[in-house]
Motif scaffolding. Structure first.
Motif: not given
Length: 377
Positions: A201-207, A216-220, A224-227, A236-237
């Motif tokens: 979940r991208p939102a966890t990055k900030e936490q 750590l993630a492949v941030e493509d 960014k739209n994975a939530q 995910m694909s």
């Protein structure tokens, strides 16, 4: 006669927690209830029977005497078959039922005419936060996971500079950034480790970054739209999964400690750390699998054991980590139960209103049937 609340000793192997504390007994007594507690209920949480008596409970020596005529039964784990046969028809049972797996217990509760609520099904809505037992227990599990990792790890966590040389800080990787993962990150940071973490979940990055750890993630663009709008992870694909797996695999090789926390309700835990990952780690490395009771996130882990692999990696698969800090775990869980039971206790009696969204989500058996769709199916 007024409302009768019963609490029996936990009989699940290794269970040290209890469902009421002297503080919560006082709260139930203030509501006009009689609280009956089986002798020895609080032993695993360092609560003597005398403290329950001082709080206003009646302590009885055996299970049947406690359950006889009880309107409401409070448990940590689901009741045993013997306890279920002692219930009066229409009794209400509240516990961490583990309802997806403990199908025999659920069926027996339905057969006994009990209304049973599973604390693991309390919805994560604002109104129910104080009842969220999964979160209160996961918070402690995340803390304890780091303590167990430090115990199994033959080196220190913080960087230490001495006249004889410098001790490098431990590298800790947390996989899954829910309640347990966030507490694991915070605890490892407090002990001085260099911490990284990952989640779908991208939102966890900030936490993660707010706790001083690196995400750590492949941030493509896909990531960014994975939530979803509701805050849940999207599927995910296969291409993304392969890229993320490659990144994670390279990262695990360099870690001293890995803590996995991924659970999926009603399904086996996903495998996050493969046998190849384990084989790539340095001798003396430690993996703590917080999902071991649900099948585990780590290949090669065993429930209730610390496995040492041929390449010298320790896989810690200890069950019930909150139970290893039973006094605090019981205190938090007992408060969760007081809040939940408060939805049922009205004017000195019990009113089961299954139109209430919290009760509706958590009820498993009622009126002689299994009524929770996920469990029934």
């Amino acid at each position: 006669m007024g409302l009768s609340i019963a609490v029996t000793r936990e009989r699940h192997e290794g269970e040290t927690r209890c469902a009421v504390t002297p503080d919560t007994v006082k709260k139930f007594v203030a509501l006009g209830a009689t609280v009956l507690v089986e002798a020895g209920t609080g032993a695993g949480s360092s609560i003597p029977d005398a403290e329950y008596v001082a709080a206003g409970a009646v302590v009885k020596p055996d299970t049947r005497a406690v359950l006889d005529g009880a309107d409401l039964v409070l448990k940590v784990r689901g009741p045993t078959q013997q306890e279920i046969t002692a219930l009066k028809p229409g009794a209400v049972v509240i516990a961490l039922l583990d309802a997806y797996r403990e199908k025999d217990t659920v069926a027996a509760l339905a057969g006994a005419g009990a209304t049973a609520f599973a604390m693991e099904f309390v919805p994560r809505i604002t109104r129910a936060q104080v009842m969220d037992a999964l979160s209160s227990q996961a918070n402690l599990a995340g803390y304890r996971a780091v303590i167990e990792a430090a115990n199994a790890y033959g080196r220190g966590f913080p960087m230490m500079m001495t006249a004889a040389g410098t001790v490098a800080a431990a590298k800790v990787f947390v996989m899954g950034v829910g309640v347990a993962g966030l507490q694991a990150i915070a605890t490892a940071r407090r002990l001085g480790a260099v911490v990284t973490a990952t989640d779908v979940r991208p939102a966890t990055k900030e936490q993660v970054e707010s706790l001083g750890a690196k995400f750590l993630a492949v941030e493509d663009e896909e990531f960014k739209n994975a939530q979803t709008a509701g805050g849940y992870a999207k599927a995910m694909s296969e291409e993304y999964k392969a890229k993320q797996a490659a990144l994670t695999g390279e990262h695990i090789k360099k870690q001293d400690i890995v803590i996995t926390t991924a659970l999926i309700p009603g399904r086996a835990a996903p495998v996050l750390v493969t046998a190849d990952h384990v084989a790539s780690m340095k001798p003396g490395s430690v993996i703590v699998d917080l999902a071991i009771e649900n099948g585990g996130n780590v290949q090669g882990g065993k429930l209730g054991e610390v496995v040492t692999t041929p390449n010298g990696v320790s896989i810690v698969g200890l069950a019930n980590l909150p139970g290893r800090i039973a006094s605090d775990a019981s205190s938090l869980y007992a408060k969760n139960l007081v809040a939940f039971a408060g939805l049922l206790i009205k004017e000195g009696g019990l009113t089961v209103d299954l139109e209430d969204e919290i009760l509706k989500a958590a009820v498993v058996t009622h009126g002689g049937a299994v009524v929770h769709e996920g469990v029934r199916g």
